[in-house]
Design a protein around this motif. Structure first.
Motif: not given
Length: 159
Positions: A101-103
């Motif tokens: 979800q953060t990359g």
């Protein structure tokens, strides 16, 4: 605890700025894909020195180090430890092209010949989007601990 966690996040942001600068430099993906370590070093070392990064490695798609340096005083030296990085789970995730979800960049703390190091890693991609390697940027916990301690003992700021 929150202040110490914030210090880790700030350190990772600094790492990622260097990761991106190295990974997106013209010619680097091609040099990594071709496993031309001398060319990778010629591209990466000036960036590393300019950013004053403490530990930096560039690995190929198999996790083998093509370039690696560690800052010792004003100089950069090649780390003496084993140059293969697939045993580091965060490097595996980058090389496998995973994202959460953060990359697509991941971090981890690992034991090296220089002691414990907080690393951040991001992919190096070819023009077609294929992951051809990874850039790892790190700070020793010995150097990071005083930074986190100062942040934790600083007076709170008013918003």
């Amino acid at each position: 605890g929150r202040v110490a966690a914030d210090a880790v996040v700030r350190q990772e942001r600094e790492h990622l700025a260097t990761v991106r600068t190295v990974a997106f430099t013209e010619g680097l993906p091609e040099a990594v894909a071709a496993r031309r370590g001398d060319e990778v070093a010629a591209i990466a070392l000036p960036i590393v020195a300019n950013q004053r990064a403490q530990h930096v490695e560039v690995v190929d798609a198999g996790g083998v180090r093509l370039f690696g340096v560690r800052q010792e005083g004003a100089a950069y030296v090649t780390p003496p430890d084993v140059p293969e990085r697939t045993s580091w789970p965060f490097v595996q995730r980058v090389l496998q092209g995973r994202a959460d979800q953060t990359g697509d960049k991941f971090a981890g703390i690992v034991e090296t010949a220089a002691g414990l190091v907080l690393y951040s890693a991001g992919p190096i991609r070819a023009a077609d989007g294929k992951t051809v390697g990874a850039v790892l940027v790190g700070t020793s916990l010995e150097a990071f601990a005083p930074i986190a301690k100062r942040a934790a003992s600083a007076p709170p700021t008013m918003l």
